[in-house]
Scaffold this motif. Structure first.
Motif, PDB file in Angstrom:
ATOM      1  N   THR A  80       0.600  -1.083   0.157  1.00  0.00           N
ATOM      2  CA  THR A  80       0.005  -0.019  -0.534  1.00  0.00           C
ATOM      3  C   THR A  80       0.588   0.716   0.096  1.00  0.00           C
ATOM      4  O   THR A  80       1.948   1.292   0.847  1.00  0.00           O
ATOM      5  N   VAL A  81       0.335   2.655  -0.901  1.00  0.00           N
ATOM      6  CA  VAL A  81       1.299   3.667  -0.950  1.00  0.00           C
ATOM      7  C   VAL A  81       0.610   5.077  -0.373  1.00  0.00           C
ATOM      8  O   VAL A  81      -0.095   5.462  -1.076  1.00  0.00           O
ATOM      9  N   GLY A  82       0.539   5.330   0.766  1.00  0.00           N
ATOM     10  CA  GLY A  82       0.129   6.278   0.871  1.00  0.00           C
ATOM     11  C   GLY A  82      -0.771   5.608   1.648  1.00  0.00           C
ATOM     12  O   GLY A  82      -1.222   4.884   1.747  1.00  0.00           O
ATOM     13  N   HIS A  83      -2.275   6.577   1.189  1.00  0.00           N
ATOM     14  CA  HIS A  83      -3.469   6.080   1.390  1.00  0.00           C
ATOM     15  C   HIS A  83      -4.381   5.303  -0.186  1.00  0.00           C
ATOM     16  O   HIS A  83      -5.275   4.655   0.870  1.00  0.00           O
ATOM     17  N   GLY A  84      -4.257   5.613  -0.372  1.00  0.00           N
ATOM     18  CA  GLY A  84      -4.589   5.338  -1.600  1.00  0.00           C
ATOM     19  C   GLY A  84      -4.261   4.047  -2.878  1.00  0.00           C
ATOM     20  O   GLY A  84      -4.836   3.739  -3.987  1.00  0.00           O
TER      21      GLY A  84
END
Length: 195
Positions: free
Chosen positions: A177-181
């Motif tokens: 997962t990269v960041g939140h989105g």
């Protein structure tokens, strides 16, 4: 022997076209619009990938695209990308436009890339060269695919994966997962023995 890695940004429905919105595609600009604050983490992953790579393999149009956006940039990532050896597959290019450190491969793409793969060690990264990427996939020259998936369905536009003569099985190596989105997926191409 070199390892060919296609690394690209893609929408949920597989569209790769016009991420920055400068190509007049009606759904262009999705990279910044749907990447938002997650792009700082994306850039860290992309910089680390460039440090691990030995060379870039690009089509002529992609070389021009990156040259227009990256020539003149400064900083560790820009310096790394500019200095990295580049191999441009093209029958019409006179020289390398992005960073100037490279070679134009003028012959048959499959033959030239096969030779390149034999001559180099380490990762040979393919950015945004979708037509070239499809040719490499079709001819079983790709070893790994890395996709950063952006949370949007565009409905139309050019996609990385087109028609192939046969199935292309892959094995999932990593999901991050990269960041939140955003989601970063890494797949290894599975070589199937001929029947």
């Amino acid at each position: 022997m070199g390892k060919i890695v296609i690394s690209t940004n893609v929408s949920l429905d597989g569209v790769v076209q016009d991420p920055d919105g400068k190509e007049d595609f009606q759904h262009g600009g999705w990279f910044g619009e749907f990447g938002g604050t997650d792009l700082s983490e994306w850039s860290e992953i992309s910089f680390a990938e460039s440090v691990r790579s030995e060379a870039m393999l690009l089509g002529r149009r992609t070389d021009e695209w990156f040259a227009a956006r990256w020539n003149g940039r400064t900083g560790a990532w820009a310096d790394r990308l500019s200095a990295m050896p580049k191999y441009i597959v093209s029958s019409t290019a006179e020289d390398v436009r992005w960073g100037g450190n490279g070679t134009v491969l003028r012959g048959d793409a499959v033959t030239e890339v096969t030779k390149l793969k034999q001559d180099l060690d380490g990762e040979i990264i393919v950015y945004a060269s979708y037509q070239l990427g499809r040719t490499l996939l079709e001819n079983d020259l790709v070893d790994e695919i890395r996709l950063t998936v952006f949370p949007v369905v565009l409905g139309s536009g050019e996609r990385l994966f087109g028609g192939t003569r046969d199935k292309k099985p892959m094995r999932l190596l990593d999901v991050t997962t990269v960041g939140h989105g955003l989601t970063h997926l890494t797949y290894e191409l599975v070589r199937v023995a001929p029947r």
